[in-house]
Write a protein that holds these residues in place. Structure first.
Motif, short mmCIF file in Angstrom:
data_model
loop_
_atom_site.label_atom_id
_atom_site.label_comp_id
_atom_site.label_asym_id
_atom_site.label_seq_id
_atom_site.Cartn_x
_atom_site.Cartn_y
_atom_site.Cartn_z
N SER C 133 -6.36 25.21 -46.89
CA SER C 133 -7.28 26.33 -46.70
C SER C 133 -6.65 27.64 -47.17
O SER C 133 -7.32 28.49 -47.75
CB SER C 133 -7.64 26.45 -45.22
N LEU C 136 -6.73 28.01 -51.05
CA LEU C 136 -7.96 27.72 -51.78
C LEU C 136 -8.16 28.70 -52.92
O LEU C 136 -7.91 29.87 -52.77
CB LEU C 136 -9.14 27.80 -50.81
N LYS E 86 -18.20 28.00 -49.94
CA LYS E 86 -17.02 28.36 -50.73
C LYS E 86 -17.34 28.30 -52.21
O LYS E 86 -16.94 29.16 -52.98
CB LYS E 86 -15.87 27.41 -50.42
#
Ligand code: NA
Ligand code: NA
Lengths: 768, 118, 136, 131, 91, 507, 159
Positions: C133, C136, E86
C-alpha cells in the motif's frame, strides 16, 4: 629420498614469503638445490651398479592404493642425474640470463617446482603418483612457458602446450586407472609380475592407447607435436631444461618404463614404430626450413624424440640400448645448443640464422660449446653422438624384413638433424661478423660455462664410454629390457656397414649444410603446405568445437523462459509417459462414480469453467477474480470432504492472494497475447497431455490400498497424548510441528523479501 | 466422485502448465497458482476422501469412534497452501518489480542475463 | 478511501475481528481454527482498517512496525519448541500443565507455539500488505 | 415443531437466495443488481442460519449464528455501498430507463470531493471500467 | 419426506442452482463491478450452502467456516472497490 | 540412538536469524552477530560430526513421537558431513559478507535471510521425513529468491524471474511426487517409506513416482536438461550471495537425489541408464557453456553444471565405488565452488568488473592474491594432488568396473574443458597486462574499504583455500569418510533400524 | 472517555461470550480482560456514547426493520420473477438530519439493507446522502419516506 624429491616443492612454496630477498644475488641459493640433489643421487651409483635398486615407501592415500613409493633403478637414475645435473647448469645459467629480472624469484620457484615434479615422475613406483607428478610437470611448464605473460604469444603458447599435454594427461589418467584396474595394482613392480595377464586382457588395447596418447602428447609426437615449437616462447633456460632435456622425455620415460609391462606385442611395436618414424621424418624435414634458432632446435628435438619412440617401438635389445644411450646423447648436445642459442639471443637480440654469423670471433668459448655439440649431434667420431648413432643403425639393421626401410628412414632423419645441428651450433659462429654485432661480447661465465661443460661431456663420454657403461647404461638397460643381456659400449666397431652408414650420413649432412642456405624464400615455400599440418587441423577442430558449443548452448540456454519450461515439462512428460505406458494397467473402479451429488457437480462445473475462463480471459483482473472463484470452489470441496481447517485456510489465503493481486495490479502489465496461434496450439497439446498423465496417474494410485497406520495412530493419541481434539491442528503444532516452524519461516522470509523488493532502491553509489 | 476430482486435477495441471508457457509474466504467476492448487487437490484426493467426517474428536469422546477423514493430507495441504502463499506473494511482487525495471510484460525480452557476451 | 460509512464501520470491525481472531486461535486445538487462521483474521482486521482510514491511521494504532512482530512470533515459537531441549527431551515435545484452564483448555507448549504462529502471521501479512500500500 | 420451523425458514431463505440469483442475472444495470442481491441474499442467508440454529438447538451455536448474522448485517451494506460508489465514480452507467441522477456532476474527479450542492457545471469524464 | 431429505434433495440443489445462475453473471460481466458483486453473492450463497451442509452432516463446526466466509467476502469486495477507486485516481 | 540435540544446527541458525532481525537497522551489530554465531554454529557442526563419527547414527524424534508418526531427524555420517560443510561455507560467506555487502542491502535483512537459508540447508540435510524435506526446500528457495533479488537491480530481477519460475515448478513437481507417494503407502517417514515402497506390488507406479522425484530434484540440482535457471541467474546478485548458492544450493538437490535414490527408490536399469545419460549431457552442456563465457561468474556457473554431471555420474553407476567418487567430489565441490565465487567477489572489488576480457594484470599487481586465488582455481581443475583430483580416480575406476566407457570419456572431457577454461581465465585475468578499467560508480573498491573489512573478505578465501588443500593433501581422510557414507547409502538398513527402532514392521 | 472505553469493553466482552458460545462467568471475565488489553492496544478513539442503551426502542426498531426488509424484498421479488420491469430507478439526494458518524453510517446501512435502495455515498460535508433507489415514483415522496421512516426512528433510539 622423499625430502630430496619434495625439496623443490618446499623451496618453491617458501619463495613467496621471502620474495623481496630473493630478487638479487641471494637467488644464487637456488642452483644449490639441484647441486645438492645431484650429489645425493650420484651417491647411489654403487648400489645401482650392483643391481640393487633403492626403494622407499610412504603411505598417502592407501584407500585407493596411492602411495609415495619411490624406486631408484637404472632408468630412473639416468633421468634423475639428467634432471639434477642439467638442472644445476641451467639454474646457474638462469642466474645470469635472468639477472635483474623483476620476477627472478618466481622463475626459480617454478623451476624448482618443475624439477621436483620431474624427479617425482621418474622415481615413482606408483602409477597414480607418477601421474600426479606428470600433471605437475605440465602445470609448471604452463607457468614457465607463459613466464613472459604480458606477451600475447607467450600466453597463447602456454595455453596451447597445456591443452595438448593436459589432454594427453587425461588420457594417461584413464590409462593408468585402467591399467591398475586390470592389473590389480597401481605399483609398477607388481604390475611387472602380471604383465602377461594384462597383455591378454581384452582391455589391453585401451590401456596402451591411453598410455600412448599421454606419452605422445608429452613427448611431442606427430600429430601432437606442434605445441613444442610454440613453447619456445619461454625463456631459454626453460626451453633447455624442459623442452629438450627433461620434460619432453617424460613420455619416453613412460614408454620405456612400461615397455617391460606392456611392450613386445604387435600393437605396441607397430604403433610406436610408425608414430616414431613419422615424427622423426616429419620433424627432421621441417627443421630444414626454420630460420629461428630455437625453432630449428625445437623441430630437431621433436625428431629426436621420434627416434626414441621409434627405438622403443622396435623393442629389441639393441633398440632399447640405443634408445637409452640416445636419451643421454641428445640431452647433452641439445641442452648445449639451446643454451648457446640463448646466449646468442641474449647478446645479439636475434635468433635469425640468416643474420647470425661470425660470432666465434667475439665469443669463442660459446662457439666452442656450439661446435662441440653440433659435432656430437652429427655423430662424428669420437663424440658420444657417434656411439649413439651406431647403436641406432645397429638396431634398425637387425629388424628383419623391414630393416632397409627403417634404416633408410633413420638415415634421412639423421641427415636432416645433422644439418639442423650445424645450422644452430656452427653457422652463427663462422663466416664474417656483421657490423651490427660489433659490440657483442662474451657474457658472464655463469652463462657460457654450463654449455661448455655439457658439450665437453659429449666428447668425454664418446672417448671413454666405459665411464658410464657399467655404472649407468647397464643398469638402465636392465631396467627396461627383460633379457638381462650384458651390454658393451664401444666407440670403434671397425669398418663395417654401420660405420659406412654413419659416414654416409655425416657426409650427406655436411653437403646439405654446404648447399642449402636457409632463407625467407625457402621458409615461405615450405609453409605453403602448412594448411595440412596438424596444428591447423586442430585449430579448425577447436573452432568447430567452439561453434558447436555456441550452437548447443544457444539452443538450450536461449534466454526464453517459456522454452526452458517447455523443455523441462516436455522431458518430464516423455519420461512419465514412457514409464506409465510400460508399467501400468489402466482401470477405473465403479465406486469412483458413486456418491456424486448435484451440488458437487455444480461446484466442480463452476470450477472447471473458471479454470477455462482464467486461461482464456483477456483481462488480468477478470482472470484474478476467476482465480478467486477457483479457490473458493476448492474451499467448498475441502468442506464437503471433511476438511474444515483447510477450507478456512484456503478461504483466507485465497482472498489474500486476490487482494495482493488487486493491490499491485495497476503496477502489473496489461494482459497481452504474445504467442502465435500454432505455438498456443502446441502448448495446449502439451498441457492437456500432461494433465491427462497426471489424471491417469491419480487414477492408478487410487486403485491401490492405502496404509492408514499413521493416521490411526493420530486418531488414537491426539487427545490422550497430545491433548487436542482437532487432529489437524494437533498435527500442525505437535506431531509435525517442525513443518509449521518451517512454514512460518517461509512466510517470514517472503515478507522480508517483499519488503526489500518494494522498498530497497540502491542508490547509484552503493550498488556493490 | 473421485473421477470428477481427477478430471479437475488434470484440468488444473493442464491449465497451470499452459499458463506457465505464456510469455506474459502475469499469466506465468497465475499458472503457478493453478499448478499449486492442482498439487493440493492431488494430495487431498490421494489421501482418500471421506464425506462429512472431519478429523475432530467429539467433545465428549477421547478418540474417534467411527470413520473419519485422514488428517495427515489436510495438515500437509495446509502447510503447502501457506508456503505457496508466501512464495506467490513474493512472485507477484517480483513481477511488479520486473515490470517496473524492464518496462515490459513480455518474458521474451527478459533474456539479457542469458546472453553469452554479457 | 475516504468514505464515512466504511470508516465508521471499520472502527467497529477492528476490535470485533481481533477478538474473533483470538477466539479462533485459542480453540484451534479443539475445533477448526488455530494460529494461522487466527493470525490471518487479525491481520484482515487491520487491513480493513487501513483501507478505510489510510495507512497512517492504522500505523498509529499499532504503534510499531508490523515487521517487528515477525521475530517476536518466531521467538515465541522457537522458545516453546526448544523448551524441552533444556529438559533433555526432543525438540517440540509437548510440555503441558496438569489441569485445564477455564475457557482456554489445556495450556502447554503447543499453545504457545500456535501463538507464535499467530503473531508471525499478523506480522508478515501486515508487512506485505502495508508495504504494498505504501508503494502503490 | 422445530422441524417445521426449520422447514419454513430454510425454504424461505433458499427462495430469497434464488431470487437474488435471478435478480443478479436479470437486472439491467449494476446498481440495480447490487440493490437486489446484497439484501436478498443477506435475508436469505440469515434465515438459513437461523434454521441451523434451530436445528442444533445449542446455545453456543445459536450465539455463533447470531454473531454471523450481526456480522453480515454490518458488512454487507458497507460492501454494497463501496462497490456501488466506486462503480459510479469510475463511470459505470445507469440503466437507460433511469429517471433521475442527483449525483451527476457532484463529484470532482480532481480533488475527489463530493459536494452536497449542485455542481452541474463540472463535467465528469466517463470511463470504461473494464479493461 | 423428512427434513433431512428435504434439505438434501431440495434445498441444497436449489442453492447450488442459484450458485450456477450467479456464476453466469460472473462470466458475462460486463464490468468488473458486476463480477465483484457476483463473486460476493457467490460467497454469500456459499455461506448458505455451508449452513445447510452442516445440518446435513450434523457438524456444527462448519458454521465457523461460514463465519469466516462472511468476513472474507467483505474483504474481497472492499479490495476490489479499493482497486476501482485507485485505478480511477492513478489513471 | 536418540539425541535431542541433533536439531541444534537448525534451531541455532533460526535463532541467529531471529536475533538478527531484532537488530534490523544496526548493521554493525548484525555483522558481528552473524560472524560470531556462524562460528558457534561451526562448532556445533563439528560436535555433531564427531558425535556421529564415534557413536553412529543419531536420531531425534521431534515432539517425542516415535517414527513414523512424528518428524524424525536423522544425523548419519552423510548428513553430519553436509551440515559441517554447510557451516564451513556459511561461516566463510558470513564473514565475507560482513566485509563486502554494502549497508543498503544489510538494512534490508541480508543477514537474517542468509541464516534462514543456512537453517533450511541444515534442515534438509537432517530431516528424515519427505514432506519435511519439502518444507526445508521451500525455505531454501524462498530465502534464495530474496537473496537473489536483494537490491532489485535489473539484471537481478531478470535472472530471478527465471530462477523463481523454474524453482517453483520444481517444487510443484516435488509436491506432486509426495502426493503420489503418500497416496501409495500412507507414510512420509523416509525410513518407513524405504520398507513400504519395496513392498508395493505395482512397480509401474513406483517407477513413475521415482521419475517425478528425479525431475523435481533434478531441476534443483541443475542437471541436463533442467538447469536453465542457473546460468541465467547465478551471476546477478552480489558475489557473497552467489558464493553460498554455488556452494550449496545445487548440492542440496544432489543430496536429495542421493538420499532418495539409495533409500527409497533403488534405480532399476532404466533409471540407472537414464542417470548416466543425463550425467554425460550435463557435463557436456556445462562444459560447452563455460567455454563461451567472458563473465567470470557465468563461466563458473556453467562449471557448476558441468561438475554436477560428475556427481550424477556417480549416482548413475550406482556402485559403492562410484558413490565414493561422487561423495568426495561433492565435499570438494562445496568448498571450492564457494571459494571460487568469493574469489570472483574479491576480483570484482579490486577491479569493478568480472569480464575476463577487460580484466588483467593481477599477477603483477596482486601477486599474493594471485597465489591465494590459484588455490581454488586449480583445485577446481583437479590438478593433482589438489582436491578435485581424487574423486575422479574413483569415478573413472567405477566407470571401468561397470563398463561405462563413454561416461568416462565425458568425465575426462569435462575435466579437460575445466582445465582449459581455468587456464584461459588465468591467462586473461592474471597474466594479461593490465588494461585500465574506468572506475565504476557505485562500486566501493577494495582499497577504499576499511582494513578490518578487507580482512573480512580475504580471510574466508584463505580459510576455504586451506580447507581445499586439506582435502587434497589429506585425501585419505576424505576417502575414508566418503567410503563410510557410500557404504551407509548402499546398505540403508542401519539407517532404517536407527529410525524405526524397535517398532514392529508393518504387516 | 473512560466511560466510553468501559462501554466498549463491556460490549466486546458480551460479543466474546457470544462467539465462544460459553455462557459462564469465567468466560465473561476472560473476554473482558481480553478486550481490555485489546482496546488498550488499539485504543480507537470514539466520540460517540450512549448507544445501545435504550433496550425496548431497539427491539421495536429491529422489528420495524425486519418488516421493512421483508416487505421490500417481496416487492422486488415480484419485479425479479416477472419478465417485465416495473422499476423507475434513479439516484436521489437525501438531506441528512443525522449528524455523527455512527448515525450516518447506521442510517446508510439500514437503507442499503432494505431491497430496492442502496446508499451510494455521503457528501463530504455530511449534509446529504446519495441513495440509489429502484422505485422513485416521486422524488419528494421518496425522500420523505426515508426521513420519516428510518432516519427518525433510528435517531430516536440513538439520541
Ligand atoms: Na509433543
Ligand atoms: Na434497499
Amino acid at each position: 629420498m622423499i625430502i630430496a624429491i619434495l625439496s623443490g616443492f618446499i623451496l618453491a612454496a617458501i619463495v613467496p614469503f621471502f620474495s623481496p630477498y630473493l630478487k638479487k644475488n641471494a637467488s644464487l641459493i637456488f642452483p644449490l638445490l639441484p647441486l645438492l640433489l645431484f650429489g645425493y643421487f650420484a651417491s647411489f651409483f654403487p648400489r645401482i651398479k650392483n643391481g640393487d635398486p633403492v626403494s622407499m615407501f610412504y603411505d598417502w592415500v592407501p584407500s585407493f592404493g596411492v602411495d609415495l613409493s619411490f624406486r631408484l633403478d637404472g632408468l630412473s637414475l639416468l633421468f634423475v642425474l639428467m634432471i639434477t645435473g642439467i638442472g644445476v647448469l641451467v639454474f646457474f645459467y638462469t642466474f645470469s640470463y635472468m639477472k635483474g629480472h623483476e620476477y627472478i624469484d618466481r622463475f626459480y620457484a617454478f623451476l624448482c617446482m618443475f624439477m621436483a615434479s620431474m624427479l617425482g615422475l621418474v622415481l615413482s613406483d606408483n602409477i597414480i603418483t607418477l601421474f600426479i607428478f606428470w600433471e605437475l610437470t605440465s602445470i609448471s611448464s604452463f607457468f614457465l612457458i607463459g613466464f613472459n605473460n604480458e606477451e600475447p604469444a607467450s600466453r597463447k603458447s602456454a595455453l596451447l602446450a597445456l591443452s595438448i599435454t593436459g589432454l594427453g594427461g587425461f588420457f594417461l589418467l584413464a590409462g593408468m586407472i585402467l591399467l591398475g584396474t586390470v592389473g590389480g595394482s597401481y605399483s609398477i613392480q607388481e604390475l611387472l609380475s602380471s604383465s602377461e595377464a594384462i597383455k591378454s586382457n581384452s582391455l589391453y588395447g585401451g590401456i596402451i592407447f591411453f598410455l600412448f596418447i599421454g606419452a605422445f602428447t608429452k613427448s611431442a609426437q606427430f600429430p601432437f607435436h606442434f605445441w613444442l615449437p610454440g613453447a619456445m616462447k619461454a625463456p631459454t633456460p626453460v626451453s633447455t631444461y624442459l623442452h629438450s632435456a627433461t620434460m619432453v622425455k617424460a613420455g619416453i620415460y613412460l614408454l620405456a618404463r612400461f615397455s617391460p609391462v606392456l611392450g613386445d606385442t604387435f600393437w605396441w611395436n607397430s604403433t610406436l614404430v610408425t608414430v616414431g618414424a613419422i615424427t622423426m621424418l616429419y620433424a627432421a624435414i621441417h627443421a630444414l626450413f626454420r630460420l629461428d634458432l630455437k625453432g630449428i632446435l625445437a623441430y630437431s628435438t621433436i625428431s629426436a624424440l621420434g627416434i626414441l619412440v621409434f627405438l622403443i617401438g622396435l623393442g629389441t635389445d639393441e633398440a632399447l640400448l640405443a634408445a637409452g644411450v640416445f636419451i643421454l646423447v641428445h640431452a647433452l648436445y641439445k641442452a648445449t645448443l639451446f643454451l648457446v642459442a640463448g646466449i646468442i639471443d641474449h647478446e645479439t637480440g636475434t635468433r635469425d640464422v640468416t643474420v647470425l654469423s661470425g660470432l666465434g670471433k667475439v665469443m669463442l668459448p660459446v662457439a666452442l660449446a656450439g661446435i662441440l655439440a653440433a659435432l656430437s649431434n652429427a655423430g662424428a667420431p669420437p663424440f658420444f653422438g657417434f656411439v649413439g648413432k651406431d647403436l641406432i643403425y645397429e638396431a634398425t639393421m637387425q629388424y628383419g624384413e623391414w630393416a632397409v626401410v627403417l634404416t633408410g628412414a633413420a638415415i634421412v632423419t639423421n641427415i636432416c638433424l645433422l644439418f639442423a645441428g650445424l645450422l644452430a651450433g656452427v653457422k652463427p659462429f663462422i663466416g664474417a661478423l656483421p657490423e651490427k654485432f660489433g659490440k657483442v661480447h662474451l657474457p658472464s661465465p655463469l652463462m657460457w660455462v654450463p654449455p661448455l661443460i655439457l658439450a665437453s661431456l659429449g666428447l668425454v663420454f664418446g672417448l671413454f664410454p666405459s665411464l658410464i657403461e657399467q655404472s649407468l647404461i647397464q643398469p638402465l638397460f636392465s631396467s627396461i629390457s627383460k633379457s638381462g643381456t650384458e651390454i658393451h659400449l664401444k666407440l670403434w666397431h671397425g669398418f663395417n656397414l654401420i660405420f659406412g652408414l654413419s659416414m654416409t650420413t655425416l657426409i650427406l649432412g655436411t653437403l646439405l649444410f654446404w648447399k642449402l642456405k636457409p632463407s625467407k624464400n625457402l621458409f615461405q615455400k615450405a609453409f605453403r603446405f602448412e594448411f595440412l599440418s596438424p596444428e591447423r587441423l586442430v585449430g579448425h577442430f577447436a573452432r568447430g568445437f567452439s561453434g558447436f558449443a555456441r550452437i548447443w548452448t544457444g539452443f538450450f540456454q536461449n534466454g526464453y523462459l517459456r522454452n526452458y519450461v517447455i523443455t523441462i515439462l516436455g522431458f518430464l512428460t516423455v519420461l512419465l509417459a514412457y514409464r506409465l505406458y510400460n508399467g501400468i494397467g489402466f482401470q477405473i473402479k465403479a465406486e469412483m462414480f458413486e456418491n456424486v451429488t448435484l451440488y458437487e457437480i455444480i461446484v466442480l462445473l463452476i470450477m472447471a469453467v473458471s479454470i477455462v475462463f482464467t486461461v482464456f480471459s483477456t483481462s488480468r483482473l477478470v482472470a484474478v477474480a476467476s482465480l478467486g472463484v477457483i479457490g473458493y470452489s476448492i474451499c467448498l470441496i475441502f468442506l464437503f470432504y471433511s476438511a474444515p481447517d483447510l477450507a478456512m485456510t484456503q478461504f483466507s489465503i485465497d482472498t489474500l492472494t486476490v487482494i495482493l493481486f488487486v493491490l499491485v495490479i495497476y503496477n502489473l502489465p496489461k494482459y497481452n497475447t504474445f504467442s502465435s496461434t500454432p505455438i498456443r496450439i502446441r502448448d495446449g497439446i502439451l498441457s492437456v497431455f500432461f494433465g491427462l498423465l497426471i489424471a491417469v496417474l491419480t487414477l492408478e494410485v487410487l486403485n491401490e490400498p492405502l496404509n492408514r497406520e499413521t493416521s490411526e495412530f493420530y486418531a488414537q493419541n491426539a487427545y490422550t497424548l497430545a491433548k487436542g481434539k482437532n487432529v489437524v491442528n494437533v498435527i500442525l503444532v505437535d506431531f509435525r510441528g517442525f513443518d509449521t516452524l518451517g512454514e512460518i519461516s517461509v512466510l517470514a522470509i517472503a515478507a522480508l523479501g517483499v519488503f526489500s523488493l518494494l522498498k530497497l532502491r540502491l542508490k547509484s553509489i552503493e550498488k556493490e | 466422485m473421485e473421477i470428477l476430482l481427477i478430471i479437475i486435477i488434470g484440468l488444473l495441471y493442464a491449465a497451470g502448465i499452459y499458463m506457465m508457457l505464456r510469455r506474459s509474466m502475469v499469466k506465468l504467476i497465475i499458472g503457478l497458482i493453478l499448478l499449486g492448487n492442482g498439487a493440493n487437490m492431488l494430495i487431498f484426493l490421494l489421501g482418500r476422501i471421506v464425506k462429512g467426517k472431519p478429523p475432530i474428536i467429539e467433545s465428549t469422546a477421547k478418540m474417534f469412534t467411527e470413520i473419519y477423514a485422514d488428517p495427515i493430507p489436510q495438515a500437509l495441504i495446509l502447510t503447502a497452501i501457506v508456503i505457496s502463499f508466501g512464495l506467490q506473494s513474493f512472485a507477484i511482487i517480483l513481477v511488479k518489480r520486473a515490470y517496473k525495471v524492464a518496462k515490459t510484460d513480455d518474458l521474451d525480452e527478459l533474456n539479457t542475463t542469458d546472453e553469452i557476451y554479457e | 478511501m475516504k468514505t464515512l460509512i466504511f470508516k465508521t464501520a471499520s472502527s467497529y470491525l477492528l476490535p470485533l475481528l481481533i477478538l474473533f481472531s483470538i477466539f479462533i486461535l485459542l480453540r484451534g486445538h479443539y475445533l477448526p481454527g488455530g494460529g494461522f487462521v487466527g493470525g490471518l483474521i487479525a491481520s484482515i482486521a487491520f487491513v480493513i482498517h487501513s483501507f478505510a482510514n489510510g495507512l497512517e491511521k492504522t500505523r498509529t494504532i499499532i504503534k510499531f512496525h508490523p515487521g517487528f512482530l515477525i521475530p517476536v512470533g518466531l521467538l515465541i515459537a522457537i522458545i516453546s519448541g526448544a523448551a524441552p531441549l533444556f529438559l533433555g527431551q526432543n525438540f517440540m515435545t509437548g510440555l503441558w500443565m496438569d489441569d485445564p484452564i477455564p475457557v482456554i483448555g489445556m495450556v502447554g507448549t503447543a499453545l504457545f507455539f500456535d501463538t507464535g504462529v499467530y503473531i508471525v502471521v499478523i506480522g508478515i501479512t501486515l508487512t506485505i500488505i502495508f508495504t504494498i500500500s505504501e508503494t502503490l | 415443531m422445530t422441524e417445521i420451523t426449520i422447514f419454513i425458514l430454510s425454504s424461505l431463505g433458499t427462495l430469497f437466495i434464488l431470487l437474488a440469483a435471478i435478480g443478479v442475472v436479470k437486472m439491467p444495470d449494476l446498481y440495480l443488481r447490487i440493490s437486489v442481491t446484497t439484501k436478498a441474499a443477506t435475508l436469505g442467508i440469515g434465515l438459513i442460519l437461523v434454521a441451523a440454529a434451530f436445528y442444533f438447538n445449542d446455545s453456543s451455536i445459536t450465539a455463533r449464528v447470531l454473531a454471523i448474522i450481526l456480522f453480515m448485517l454490518l458488512t454487507a451494506p458497507v460492501g454494497a455501498h463501496m462497490i456501488g460508489r466506486a462503480s459510479y465514480f469510475t463511470g459505470v452507467k445507469m440503466w437507460k430507463k433511469s429517471i433521475l441522477d442527483d449525483l451527476e456532476g457532484q463529484y470532482d474527479p480532481k480533488t475527489h470531493k463530493l459536494s452536497s450542492e449542485d455542481q452541474k457545471s463540472l463535467k465528469k469524464d466517463s470511463h470504461n471500467p473494464e479493461e | 419426506m423428512n427434513l433431512y431429505d428435504y434439505l438434501y434433495y431440495i434445498i441444497l440443489p436449489i442453492l447450488s442452482i442459484s450458485v450456477l445462475i450467479i456464476f453466469i453473471r460472473f462470466l458475462i460481466g460486463p464490468t468488473l463491478s458486476d463480477r465483484v458483486i457476483s463473486l460476493d453473492l457467490l460467497l454469500t450463497t456459499g455461506i448458505g450452502i455451508i449452513a445447510v451442509y452442516s445440518i446435513h452432516t450434523n457438524q456444527p463446526t462448519f458454521l465457523d467456516i461460514a463465519m469466516i466466509l462472511a468476513l472474507i467476502a467483505f474483504l474481497s469486495t472492499v479490495a476490489f472497490a479499493y482497486y476501482l477507486e485507485k485505478r480511477e485516481r492513478n489513471d | 540412538m536418540n539425541n535431542p540435540y541433533i536439531v541444534l544446527p537448525i534451531i541455532f541458525q533460526l535463532f541467529t536469524a531471529i536475533l538478527l532481525m531484532f537488530f534490523w537497522l544496526n548493521v554493525n551489530a548484525q555483522r558481528l552477530i552473524s560472524g560470531i554465531f556462524s562460528l558457534i554454529s561451526l562448532g556445533i557442526s563439528i560436535w555433531l560430526f564427531s558425535e556421529i563419527w564415534q557413536n553412529g547414527i543419531l536420531i531425534s524424534q521431534a515432539g517425542g513421537w516415535q517414527a513414523p508418526f512424528g518428524i524424525t531427524f536423522v544425523a548419519d555420517v552423510f548428513s553430519a558431513t553436509m551440515v559441517l560443510l554447510t557451516s564451513i561455507a556459511g561461516f566463510a560467506v558470513a564473514i565475507f559478507s560482513a566485509g563486502s555487502i554494502r549497508n543498503a542491502r544489510l538494512k534490508f535483512g541480508y543477514f537474517p535471510i542468509l541464516h534462514f537459508l543456512l537453517m533450511g540447508l541444515n534442515g534438509a540435510f537432517l530431516t528424515g521425513d519427505i514432506f519435511n524435506l519439502y518444507v526445508w526446500f521451500e525455505i531454501i528457495i524462498i530465502a534464495s529468491f530474496v537473496l537473489i533479488t536483494l537490491g532489485g537491480e535489473k539484471s537481478q530481477i531478470e535472472g530471478a524471474i527465471k530462477y523463481v519460475t523454474l524453482n517453483l515448478l520444481a517444487s510443484a513437481i516435488f509436491l506432486t511426487a509426495i502426493a503420489i507417494l503418500y497416496g501409495l503407502v500412507g507414510s512420509l517417514n523416509m525410513a518407513d517409506l524405504s520398507i513400504q515402497i519395496a513392498e508395493v506390488e505395482n512397480r509401474g507406479l513406483v517407477n513413475v513416482t521415482a521419475i517425478l522425484f528425479l525431475i523435481g530434484f533434478g531441476i534443483k540440482s541443475a542437471i541436463f536438461p533442467l538447469y536453465f535457471w542457473l546460468p541465467a541467474s547465478y551471476h546477478t546478485p552480489p558475489p557473497a550471495i552467489s558464493a553460498i548458492f554455488a556452494g550449496l544450493l545445487t548440492k542440496v538437490g544432489v543430496y536429495a537425489l542421493l538420499r532418495i535414490f539409495t533409500l527409497i527408490f533403488i534405480p532399476d536399469e532404466f533409471l540407472s541408464n537414464l542417470l548416466i545419460g543425463l550425467a554425460a549431457l550435463t557435463i557436456l552442456s556445462g562444459g560447452l557453456g563455460a567455454l563461451l563465457q567472458v563473465n567470470m561468474r557465468k563461466m563458473f556457473s556453467y562449471l557448476i553444471i558441468c561438475h554436477i554431471g560428475f556427481l550424477i555420474a556417480g549416482l548413475g553407476m550406482y556402485t559403492e565405488l562410484a558413490l565414493v567418487g561422487a561423495l568426495f567430489y561433492l565435499i570438494h565441490d562445496i568448498i571450492v565452488k564457494t571459494n571460487l565465487f568469493l574469489v570472483a567477489g574479491l576480483i570484482f572489488k579490486l577491479k569493478g568488473t568480472l569480464n575476463i576480457e577487460k580484466l588483467g594484470g593481477f599477477y603483477r599487481q596482486f601477486p599474493k592474491f594471485s597465489l591465494l586465488m590459484a588455490i581454488p582455481l586449480f583445485s577446481l581443475v583437479g590438478i593433482p594432488p589438489l582436491s578435485g583430483f581424487w574423486a575422479k580416480l574413483y569415478l573413472i575406476q567405477a566407470g571401468y568396473l561397470s563398463g561405462q566407457y563413454v561416461l568416462i570419456g565425458f568425465i575426462l572431457l569435462g575435466s579437460f574443458i575445466t582445465l582449459w577454461v581455468i587456464a584461459k581465465l588465468w591467462a586473461e585475468v592474471f597474466w594479461k597486462p593490465d588494461v585500465s578499467i574506468p572506475k565504476k560508480i557505485g562500486v566501493k573498491y577494495f582499497y577504499e574499504i576499511k582494513p578490518l573489512k578487507r580482512w573480512a573478505m580475504v580471510l574466508p578465501v584463505i580459510l576455504l583455500g586451506i580447507t581445499s588443500l586439506y582435502i587434497g593433501f589429506f585425501a585419505e581422510h576424505i576417502i575414508v569418510l566418503s567410503k563410510h557414507i557410500s557404504a551407509d547409502l548402499m546398505n540403508p538398513q542401519n539407517y532404517i533400524d536407527a529410525v524405526l527402532g524397535a517398532k514392529p514392521l508393518t504387516p | 472517555m473512560i466511560k466510553t472505553r468501559f462501554l466498549s469493553n463491556l460490549l466486546l466482552s458480551f460479543i466474546w461470550v457470544a462467539i465462544t458460545g460459553a455462557f459462564s462467568a469465567e468466560n465473561f471475565i476472560f473476554g473482558f480482560m481480553l478486550s481490555f488489553i485489546l482496546l488498550w492496544i488499539i485504543s480507537v478513539n470514539r466520540s460517540e456514547n450512549k448507544y445501545f442503551t435504550r433496550g425496548p426502542k431497539i427491539i421495536y426498531f429491529i422489528f420495524f426493520f425486519l418488516y421493512e426488509l421483508v416487505k421490500a424484498n417481496i416487492e422486488v421479488a415480484y419485479d425479479v420473477i416477472t419478465p417485465k420491469h416495473y422499476m423507475k430507478p434513479g439516484i436521489v439526494k437525501i438531506p441528512l438530519t443525522a449528524k455523527t458518524d455512527l448515525e450516518i453510517t447506521l442510517l446508510a446501512n439500514l437503507i442499503s439493507l432494505t431491497p430496492g435502495t442502496l446508499s451510494l455515498d455521503v457528501s463530504d460535508d455530511r449534509k446529504v446522502l446519495y441513495v440509489h433507489a429502484m422505485y422513485v415514483q416521486d422524488r419528494e415522496q421518496f425522500i420523505l419516506g426515508i426521513k420519516n421512516g428510518f432516519e427518525k426512528k433510528l435517531l430516536e433510539i440513538i439520541r
